[in-house]
Write a protein that holds these residues in place. Structure first.
Motif, short mmCIF file in Angstrom:
data_model
loop_
_atom_site.label_atom_id
_atom_site.label_comp_id
_atom_site.label_asym_id
_atom_site.label_seq_id
_atom_site.Cartn_x
_atom_site.Cartn_y
_atom_site.Cartn_z
N LYS A 235 0.78 -1.21 0.22
CA LYS A 235 0.12 -0.05 -0.27
C LYS A 235 1.15 0.97 -0.19
O LYS A 235 1.97 1.44 0.47
N ARG A 236 0.35 1.69 -0.29
CA ARG A 236 1.67 3.51 0.25
C ARG A 236 1.17 3.98 0.60
O ARG A 236 -0.55 4.48 1.03
N LEU A 237 1.82 4.38 1.25
CA LEU A 237 1.84 4.62 2.97
C LEU A 237 2.76 6.18 3.27
O LEU A 237 3.98 6.03 2.56
N GLU B 155 2.28 7.39 12.97
CA GLU B 155 1.85 8.70 12.56
C GLU B 155 1.07 7.42 10.89
O GLU B 155 2.28 7.56 10.01
N ILE B 156 0.49 6.54 10.97
CA ILE B 156 0.62 6.28 9.18
C ILE B 156 -0.78 6.11 8.56
O ILE B 156 -1.91 6.58 8.99
N VAL B 157 -0.60 6.66 7.24
CA VAL B 157 -1.63 7.03 7.17
C VAL B 157 -1.45 7.22 5.29
O VAL B 157 -0.37 6.91 4.82
N GLY B 158 -2.74 6.62 4.48
CA GLY B 158 -3.22 5.56 3.35
C GLY B 158 -3.25 6.47 2.48
O GLY B 158 -3.61 7.76 2.73
N ALA B 159 -2.32 6.38 1.06
CA ALA B 159 -3.13 7.11 -0.26
C ALA B 159 -4.03 6.72 -0.55
O ALA B 159 -4.22 5.77 -0.62
N VAL B 160 -4.80 7.87 -0.46
CA VAL B 160 -6.43 7.30 -1.03
C VAL B 160 -6.41 7.29 -2.81
O VAL B 160 -6.59 9.40 -3.13
N GLY B 161 -6.70 6.84 -3.65
CA GLY B 161 -6.85 7.81 -5.00
C GLY B 161 -8.16 7.70 -5.19
O GLY B 161 -9.14 7.41 -4.22
N GLY B 162 -9.06 8.38 -6.09
CA GLY B 162 -10.26 9.00 -6.16
C GLY B 162 -10.23 10.31 -7.92
O GLY B 162 -9.49 10.94 -7.41
N GLY B 163 -11.51 10.36 -7.56
CA GLY B 163 -11.97 11.70 -8.69
C GLY B 163 -13.08 12.02 -8.71
O GLY B 163 -14.16 11.62 -8.69
#
Length: 67
Positions: free
Chosen positions: A31-33, A59-67
Motif C-alpha cells: 500500500k502507498r503509505l 502516525e500512518i497515513v495511506g494514500a487514497v485515489g479517486g476523483g
C-alpha cells in the motif's frame, strides 16, 4: 513491544522490530503509505533500516485515489 499508532496503543509480540516489519504486521504491504515516527517522516527506502523502540509513537497515513 508497545507502540502508539494513530493515537491508539498497540502491543506486538516481537521484542525488536523495524518499520518494514511493522508494515507487515499491520498487513499494509504494497500500500502507498506515509509513516511518521516520533514526529519525523520515515522515507520508504528507510523502512527496513529504521528500528522501533518500546513506546514509540507513529502516525500512518495511506494514500487514497479517486476523483
Amino acid at each position: 513491544m508497545q507502540l502508539t499508532i494513530n493515537g491508539k496503543a498497540r502491543s506486538f509480540e516481537l521484542a525488536q522490530m523495524n518499520v518494514a516489519q511493522l508494515v507487515e504486521q499491520l498487513e499494509l504491504v504494497g500500500k502507498r503509505l506515509a509513516i511518521e515516527l516520533n514526529g519525523e517522516i520515515v522515507p520508504r527506502s528507510q523502512f527496513e533500516y529504521t528500528p522501533l523502540s518500546d513506546s514509540d509513537k507513529l502516525e500512518i497515513v495511506g494514500a487514497v485515489g479517486g476523483g
